[in-house]
Structures are given as C-alpha cells and as structure tokens.
Design an enzyme around this catalytic site. Structure first.
Site: not given
Lengths: 313, 313, 313, 313
Positions: B140, B168, B214
């Site tokens: 992330y 992400k 996301v």
C-alpha cells in the site's frame, strides 16, 4: 537533586532498547545501560521513546522493558515511559500498561498517520490524562515523525488544566522552545516542565529557562550532559559551552553509517547502540527489525570518534 | 467477474468502520454497508485501511470488524484487510489476526514513524510475506501518511519473488502509477495487480492498464465506480468520463466540513460517513476518537451534494 | 490547424536555449531547433520558459532569443514567451520586451522568492494583463519552482475577466488539471486554454479535455507528441497510449546524469540538450552557468536511449 | 567599534525600502530610516535584502536605494547590498551595480527557481567573487526562499579560498549555525564572519560565537538589538536575555495582519513598515506591489504592541 516525575529537571536520556541478535530484548544489557546512566548522574530515564524504538516493539517486549527498568532503577530516579502510538485508544492502552508496571510518568505524542487538528490533539491529551490519572503525563513534540507541531498556547492551556505536566520539545525549533518558556512565565505556570530533546543546543536552552534535556546521545555519554547541566546551574556558561561543543562533535557518530544503505533512524540509533557496544555497556549493537545494521567498519569508525571525544582510554 | 484475491480487478472500496456514538464498532451498520457495496456490484471489499480508520481501533475492535465482514460477505467477493502499523512486528501481528479471521488478502504499508530506506522496506515486506504465507499480500503506497514513496522497481522485484501480489497506489502521482504499469509489462509479470486509490482519475487509470480502484468515495456510491469500470471495459470511454466527472463533483463533499474546526482526515472520512448516514446505510456518522465530528449543518450540506449527484430521490 | 495564440491547441514545446561553450546564445542552433520543431508539426513554440532557462539569461540574451525566434518562425505558428520573474514589476518588463519583439503570447508565473497569497497573485496577473494589452497572457502553474499552487477557481475567474487567456499546468497533479477542465465547463468559458506541462500523461489529459501540451521532451521528439495529439483527436486512444508509452521510456534520459554531481534541473535540461546535440540539431549541449554539464559518458548513455526509442538510424 | 565590511560584528539591520503610495522609492523616508538606525547604534546597514524587497524592485529603483543609502550613511558604518537573483549572471549584474554605487560589501544567495546542487552553488559563488573583486561578498543562507540549504563545509572552504567573507544564516536552524562556528574554529578561519538573521535567538547565538545579527525587527527597534549585543559583550547574559525577551514579544507585530487576506511576507514586512510609520520614521507603510497592504485597524494593533514594548511615550 530536586527532580520529581511531576517537575523534571536535569538530564533524562531516552534509553535505547538493547536487543539480542534474534531481536529479543536483552535485559542484561538494559540493566547495564541503566547503571551506566545512574553512574553518569542522570536525574531520570525515559524508555520506549523514539530512541527506545518503542514503535517497533510488541506489547510483550514493551512489558519486558518496563519491568526491567522499574526494577533496575528501583526508585533512585523517576522512570518515564513512552506511549507513542497512532491513536488515543492505542496510546491509552500503553499508558495503562506503563502505570501497571510502576513507572513515574508517561510521555505521549499527538496522534499520527491520520492528519489531525489542534482541537483533535486537545481531545487526545484530555482523554489520555483521564487514563493516566495521578501519573504525570508529558506531551512529546516531534513534528518530523508525527507531522504536526504542538502549539505553545495549547500546551500551556493543557498545563493550566492539569492535563499535561510539561512538554518534551524535539521540534528542533529554538524559537518555539523559547516561546514555551515565555508563555509559561506569562501564565505563571511555574510547575510546568519544559525539556528539550535537541542534544546540540543544551547549554543555551538551559540558559534561557528550559528545565532539562532528553538527549539521545546521552545514552553514550550521560556524564557529559550532566556536566553541561551542572555548569549552567553554577553559572559557568563557558564551561557548559565547551562541553556542549565536545558533544556536538561526538554527535558526528550518526553520520558514520552509509545513508545509501540504510535510513536516517537506523544510522542514528545504530550509532548510539554501536557506541554503547564499543564501551562494553551492551552486548549487541543491532537495531530493531527491519532496520539495516551497521557494518563492522562503520562500528570501527564510531569507535574512533569515541576515542577522539575521550570516552575510551 | 474473474476477480480473485490473488489478482484483483474492478472496484474494491476501502470500507469505513461504522461506529456507535460511544465509539464502539456498529456491526449492524457494517453489515448494511457491506450489502450496500455488494448491491453496488463491487468485486471486493477492503477493511481496516485508511478509510477504515484501522490505525484508530483497538485489537478487539479490529477483530470485530474482521469477523463481521468475513461473515457478512460470506465468500461472495474477496475480503482484504489492512495491516497498517509502525513496524514489521506489529503489522505482522495484524496479518496473523486477519488470516485467522479468514480474510482473502492483506494490505500493508511501509513502516512509519521511524524514517526508513528502500532496503528496510524490502526487509519489511519480505518478513511480512513469510507471516502471510499463502494469503496474498498487497503493498500500500501512501506517502502522504507514511512519509516514504514505494519505488516501482522494488515493487516489481518483490512481485517477481512472489512476496507481494500487487500494489495499491494512493500516491496521487499518475506518472508513478504509469511507471508501475510499464515496469510490469517489461517484466512480463501479468499476474501482478495494480490498483489505484485515487478516486478522481479512475477512467484514465483504467484506460492505461490499471486493474481496478480502491475508492474512498465508493463507500457512498459504489455503483458509480462500477459503472466507470464497466464502461472502460466495454470501450465506452466517453461514458466512463461522464461518470467520473459526476463523481469528481460528488467528491466535493469532503470540502463541506470547516477545516478550521477539524483535520483533513476528519473532514474526508466524516463526509463519507455523513453520506452513508444520509443514505440510511449507517446509523451514526461519527468518526473515530479524537476526530471532531461534523455538525448537523455540515451534514445537511453533504445531503445537498448527494441530491445534486442524483443519489437521493 | 485552428490554433491561435488566443486559443492554443496541440503541441507547443518549451524550447531550450542553445548556448555556445562560452555561454552565449547560439542563434544558428536555435534556428535549427525551431526548424526541427516546425518539421515535427508543432502548433506553437514557447521560449524563455523553465526549459528555456529564462531565469538564467540576461536581458540582452533574452532579447536575442526573442528576435531569433520571431524571425525564424516567421508567423508559421504562434510564438509564446516566458516572463518569469520574482515580482510584478520585473515580469511586466519582460512582457513589454517580448511584445516589442513581436511575440504572439506571453506566459507568467505567480511571484516567487517572497511568499504570496491568492489575493496577491490576482493583483499580480491583473496588473500584468494591463501591460500585455491585446497580447494573450497565460498563467503558468509550476508550484515546484514558485512555491504556490494556482487555484482553479481564481484562474477561471481571471479567464472570465479576460485577464488570462488560459493556464499552463505543470503542477503534475492530474486532479487539479481535471478540476480546471470541469470548472471551465461549468463556467461555459470555452475559449479558455488549458495546456498540460506534464509530458508523461498527455494521452489521458487530452482525452479528458485538455487542449494541448507543452512538453520539455518535445524538444527532442516533437513528432512523437504530435502523433499523440493527432491520435487522440482521431479517436485512436490505443495508438495514443502506445506513443505515450514510447515517450515515457524516452524520458528516462533525464535519469542518465549523475545526481550526485549536479542538480535535477541540470540533469533534465542537460538531457534534452544532449539529445538535440546527438541528433545534430544543436552544436553544443551545455546548460546555463552555473549548471554542471553532462559528461561525454552521460551523453553516450542518452544516445543509447535515443536509439532505443528509434530516433537514430 | 571594530566592525569593517570585511569582518562584520554587531547589529546590521536589513533595511526595508520605504515606498510612496505610488510604489516609488521614498528617498526622504529612507534617509530618516538610516538616521533612525545610526542613532540606534547599528554597526552597519544592509539594503536590498529580503526585508528590503529587493526582488520586487526594478533596476532603477535599486539604483535609487543604493545611491541614497551610500550618500546618507556617508561612511559612518559599512553599507551592504543584496544581490539576490535567480542566476549567476543576474546576481553578478547586481553586484557590479552595487559596487559602482560605492557599497562596502555585497550579499548573495544560491541561485533559485531552478533546482541546484552544492557543486553548482560553488560555481555560482566563485564566479560572483570574480565580479566582486575587492568588495567582500557574504553568502546568504535562506532555504525557506531559495529551496537549498548552504552547507557548512562548503562555506568554510569558500571562506578559506577567499571567495566569501562570511555567511548570513537565516535558516532558523541553531544547530547549523553552531556547526558553522565550530567548523570555523576547526579551520582557524578567524576572519570569517558569521551573522545570524534570526532575530529571536540573538543572545544565545552571540554567546556561542556568532559575530552579529541582521534582524528584520531591527528596522523598528535597532537600539534594542544593540543593547543585546553590548550586554553579551560585557558578560551580562541576564540583561541580554531580558532584552531579547522584550523583542521576542515585540515580534508579535508580524502576527497582527490577517493571513487570510495576505501572504506571510506581506504580513511581516508590512508590520515592520507599519511600526516605522507609527514611529514617524517613514511616511507610508505600503509594501511592494502586489503585496496586500495592512488595514488601518491592523496598523492600530501594531501601535498597541509598540506601546507595550515601550517604544511610544
């Protein structure tokens, strides 16, 4: 010494957490480190702070550090414990654990990771104070890590309300430290403690009214910082400056490790641990995982600087 | 839908954590939120991320969120869980807990609070992968919170080694996202997932090869994001752009709350929760302590923007 | 091509300023560079911008660049000139000089060195517009250099008042660029020009409504950028993306020079100049004093990347 | 007083440039300001620096400031002139003009707008020194404006080579200032001048070896700074601290203006000018275009703070 956990003065080093090569807490080394500090004349110790790699340790490891320290210090000086975590709930849990272990004071930052606002920081400390109860709580101002600067006016107001007992200022901003001192005087809040975390400007900070220092480098040379403190107290500013200058140069140990190989935290904490390792105080110089450890060559470089500073015979 | 936890595609919103006025996890609201998402057509859900206020919650609260989500989703789509914490040891503990609760994938940032280095980030993910075992782990990238940017070359190398299943990217840097896509192609690493966390540029990101999104705003309007995804997949870029433009304007809800009263996180997450509250999905719009809550007037302002966006009849 | 200085579209490269080894303006090389651009199909040229090292040059050198360019372009496409300086008075003087030299448009940033405020930026552009008179003026948004981000709402308002003809956005923030496009539509300000200065995301920026691009890398490969523009216009987004991907890789030339020896500006501009030198367009690759020049080895590295990109036979 | 332009000591205020309501240089006010300074006991004056709004003025206006100052000071103290501009060529032109006007020293920053590197900064100062010839040149370290911090080791090396006569440090970093002092001692470079531009820490800076101060607030209260300097020299550190504390509080004038209406530079320089206006030294408090001027109410607020500080009877 008139120091108490409620109103700190003097030298209160933020202890590193000695680790084994397997990254367990090395309690024997921690005990030796504490004795190194007490022999050096410190007026308190602060565990699980930034230098203590508190944010790297598990709750079990933190518990070991707390118990070992409280037991080893055995009431000779106040023990402070860091309760540094991302949110109020988490920092509160650390405060409760530290209290249970018998510390004399706790130290908390603003929340981090999420962006905060002074109103939220006020809510944070207010709730933490309710957890801390009778245990004095100090606000820890370290914007380089937390992303927010603690505001002098808010700190003094929280002091007035009895929510925080003082501030540890690691902002590196002399003017903000001086602002705190002046605001404390204007509020006639004499019992409010102001400690600097900047180990390179201790003589001048003490001269304008700061109560004491929390020097990472004090792990290696606590007696040097005690000498600065005593010199300023006795009015010998030239002596204080001379000792500060010696420690300024000793601080070059944090520049020995190659920053192309590791982060700034690893290089600085690794240097403090390497220094203690060279001095025979701790058994292993490793910093917490995932920090890259210093090489033998880098440790040898640190040894040379300790020699230059007169710390090795 | 060909999505799996190993190779994600589509819309995977980072769910907020509904709280009661007493700051407990509101499991009934969480269940309704999950159904709101599944009805909207999402291809996965991500709990305990930044939008999920994971860093604010206690381990017990995290556990409640994990169990409620796994149970409510009941295998219809993959469940991802955030394991965001300051160090390898702590993030590892979260991964272990999430696995035990039965999630399909985990999501971890670089360490934070302490300054790190790419070599240390590599060590971090490598050890976390050993904890995660068969459960896919996503890196992330959120430098605004963590202070470090994840490097594309390192990510691709960790992908090649099977350490991370994908990234992400919440860096907000389109060029770094594009770099990842190009580096993935150059490495012929087809199974490596690249998701964007930037909810305002989804149409274009999907068009140059990103697998999915996301979106925090997807809490409120999952169907809108699914529409963008489906439009791009079917080659209708004009339709995708039109929907993105509508959601771009809806995102103005994060500017409703007065930033002089609260932090940026509180304003944004408070807006998502206020939107869900206005829609009747969650019972209480409060954000985690110590965040300042939105006022009734601010919630009314958000209602107006939801109306403008066609989300209220 | 419907481009005019009032409403720009297409590819308008920010020309480097070729220098002799003695740091004089090399007008013969500048003429060849302009022909390289016109042959490449550009719809305008922009001199004395950031790539043009305008802030390094003396007023006399600036005059030489302006006159050479106006004469060499000879009305085939619009000529824009940068008027980048610390204050309104100084930028105004550059605008007056550029007008006198016969340019078709001028480009100005917010003031810099001193900290500014949106109200002061508005005053700045308002007064500059009075100097510019009939000559269209574009606002240049480059926060990395100037320290301030130009606000979309202010830009649109200045557009509505006829003060600025458009914006060149080199902020690197896709969302702010998209905000501008949406705000322009909401204000029905069709004639307002929006150009991106981000050479790595041109295909997507054009697809959501940006009018054109001012690519530093376009110095080296103008035809590539024209191909992206034409592809998007004709609806061939896949073709546009393929060309953008090729240019994305070509942009790696800016990473060839050793950043331990020189600054980021020197490395990037040095790469563009080295590319033009390798292509035989300019006679000497030196950047403005005090920039450190690229080594022969670094220039050879750039040659390899040009070969890889198909620019050398 | 042993001050010379080659080795400065004492208080050398960075003079504001008084302007008329039409933004012309107000030479009568400038003459009064200079007399206000000389009466206050300053050991030098510095024109066309940051406080002097040098980057806002045209070359003609700069010339007026230089000539007026040299004539009015008439050799009583050294006159320093700022040569602050984006590049070597431009700063060099300012140095040549200042020399011709008869100043005693010049002050130059690193290049700005373009990103630079220490090697480029070295090239910059080396060439400027060739322009300056016999006129001492000081390096001005102001990273908040220029974007680069001047490195202590480089400064000392340039001092050793006779390229710079000293440094004016406005970095606000006490440790970097102290580093300079220690590095100077280690290099036995006694004649190298170190001045601080931080007006809130003058007593302590002087106590650890800094030679003098360039205080913006000294425009308003030069005598206060002279009192600090004299107190430190005579060993009266308590007296120095008391005076510094009074000036610390007086510095609150920069917080009077509403930062929602204007930039930080306008608020600070506007406060200095408003103070001088209230004291009857200058005729008009306006700051350079496009800065937003202070309101009458804000000027009244500044008057109150001057009264509190004992500057009005």
């Amino acid at each position: 010494m008139t120091t108490s956990a409620q109103h700190l003065t003097g030298v209160v080093p933020p202890l590193v957490t000695p680790l084994t090569p397997e990254y367990d807490v090395d309690t024997a080394s921690l005990a030796r480190l504490i004795n190194h500090q007490l022999t050096g004349g410190v007026s308190g110790v602060f565990v699980l702070g930034t230098s203590g790699e508190g944010t790297f340790l598990t709750d079990e490891q933190r518990q070991t550090v707390l118990e070992t320290t409280v037991s080893e210090v055995s009431g000779q000086v106040p023990v402070l414990a860091g309760a540094i975590d991302t949110s109020t709930a988490r920092a509160g849990a650390h405060i409760a654990a530290a209290q249970k272990a018998g510390v004399d004071g706790v130290v908390a930052t603003a929340p981090f990771y999420a962006a905060t606002h002074p109103a939220e920081i006020e809510r944070h400390f207010t709730r933490l104070a309710a957890v801390a109860g009778e245990t004095p709580m100090f606000a820890y101002d370290i914007p380089s890590r937390v992303g927010t600067k603690l505001n002098s006016a808010l700190m003094i107001e929280l002091g007035r309300q009895g929510i925080v007992a003082g501030v540890k200022d690691s902002s590196g901003q002399e003017t903000s430290l001086r602002q705190l001192v002046l605001d404390r005087a204007a509020a006639a809040l004499d019992g409010f403690t102001i400690m600097t975390g900047s180990e390179l400007t201790v003589d001048t900070s003490l001269s304008f009214g700061v109560d004491g220092v929390v020097p990472g480098l004090g792990n290696v040379d606590p007696a040097g910082y005690v000498k600065i403190f005593d010199s300023v107290r006795s009015g010998d500013l030239a002596g204080a400056r001379q000792e500060q200058d010696r420690l300024f140069r000793l601080f070059e140990i944090i520049d020995v490790a190659d920053r192309r190989r590791m982060g700034a935290s690893s290089a600085a904490l690794g240097a403090f641990k390497a220094g203690l390792y060279v001095l025979g105080v701790i058994a292993c110089p490793v910093t917490a995982y995932p920090s890259v450890p210093l090489s033998d060559e880098e440790i040898a470089g640190i040894r040379s600087l300790l020699e230059r500073a007169g710390l090795l015979d």
